[in-house]
Design a protein around this motif. Structure first.
Motif, PDB file in Angstrom:
ATOM      1  N   ASP A  73       0.693   0.248  -6.942  1.00  0.00           N
ATOM      2  CA  ASP A  73      -0.738   0.471  -6.820  1.00  0.00           C
ATOM      3  C   ASP A  73      -1.463  -0.783  -7.308  1.00  0.00           C
ATOM      4  O   ASP A  73      -1.003  -1.440  -8.248  1.00  0.00           O
ATOM      5  CB  ASP A  73      -1.126   1.692  -7.661  1.00  0.00           C
ATOM      6  N   SER A  74      -2.574  -1.103  -6.720  1.00  0.00           N
ATOM      7  CA  SER A  74      -3.290  -2.330  -7.094  1.00  0.00           C
ATOM      8  C   SER A  74      -3.738  -2.327  -8.550  1.00  0.00           C
ATOM      9  O   SER A  74      -3.913  -3.390  -9.147  1.00  0.00           O
ATOM     10  CB  SER A  74      -4.484  -2.544  -6.168  1.00  0.00           C
ATOM     11  N   SER A  75      -3.892  -1.166  -9.158  1.00  0.00           N
ATOM     12  CA  SER A  75      -4.298  -1.106 -10.566  1.00  0.00           C
ATOM     13  C   SER A  75      -3.187  -1.607 -11.504  1.00  0.00           C
ATOM     14  O   SER A  75      -3.461  -1.989 -12.635  1.00  0.00           O
ATOM     15  CB  SER A  75      -4.700   0.314 -10.955  1.00  0.00           C
TER      16      SER A  75
ATOM     17  N   LEU B  70      -1.196  -4.218 -10.747  1.00  0.00           N
ATOM     18  CA  LEU B  70      -0.907  -5.621 -10.442  1.00  0.00           C
ATOM     19  C   LEU B  70      -1.686  -6.602 -11.299  1.00  0.00           C
ATOM     20  O   LEU B  70      -2.874  -6.429 -11.533  1.00  0.00           O
ATOM     21  CB  LEU B  70      -1.232  -5.911  -8.974  1.00  0.00           C
TER      22      LEU B  70
ATOM     23  N   LYS C 110      -0.386 -10.829  -6.857  1.00  0.00           N
ATOM     24  CA  LYS C 110       0.484 -10.542  -5.712  1.00  0.00           C
ATOM     25  C   LYS C 110       0.357 -11.702  -4.735  1.00  0.00           C
ATOM     26  O   LYS C 110      -0.740 -12.154  -4.435  1.00  0.00           O
ATOM     27  CB  LYS C 110       0.067  -9.236  -5.047  1.00  0.00           C
TER      28      LYS C 110
ATOM     29  N   ALA D 113       5.120  -9.632  -6.624  1.00  0.00           N
ATOM     30  CA  ALA D 113       4.034  -9.057  -7.412  1.00  0.00           C
ATOM     31  C   ALA D 113       4.409  -9.099  -8.885  1.00  0.00           C
ATOM     32  O   ALA D 113       5.569  -8.938  -9.249  1.00  0.00           O
ATOM     33  CB  ALA D 113       3.775  -7.617  -6.972  1.00  0.00           C
TER      34      ALA D 113
END
Length: 118
Positions: free
Chosen positions: A8-10, A12, A15, A36
């Protein structure tokens, strides 16, 4: 089937995607990769492999930071900027293939890993 980094982008910190660049992940060669960085690990996905891979586990590798034994950023004349990560069980080599934007992004990943490991 895995199709890219599974985070999930939270989670990261960074990336990077090298769509047309080469990578060696756990002894297998790939064209195209994603890498990532999270707070505690590095996730690497290899896109296209020339070998017949029946086991998808080879395409996606998670390297916890505590298993990283060394990493280096090199400028190779034939592959451009290269990030090498040496872990306990597997090694990862990511090439920029002379792409200036990807080269800068690999440098950013190198600096971020240095900061997180410090």
């Amino acid at each position: 089937m895995v199709d890219g980094v599974l985070l999930d982008s939270s989670q990261l910190k960074a990336k990077v995607k090298g769509s047309r660049a080469g990578a060696e992940i756990a002894g297998m060669s790939y064209i195209g990769y994603e890498v990532a960085v999270t707070q505690k690990s590095l996730h690497v996905y290899g896109d296209q492999c020339n070998a017949d891979i029946r086991d998808e586990d080879f395409r996606y590798l998670i390297i916890p930071f505590e298993s990283i034994r060394g990493f280096e950023l090199k400028d190779l004349s034939d592959r451009g900027r290269t990030l090498e990560i040496h872990a306990l069980e597997d090694d990862v080599v990511l090439h920029s293939e002379g792409q200036s934007r990807l080269s800068e992004n690999l440098k950013r990943i190198f600096l971020l890993i240095s900061k997180l490991l410090a």
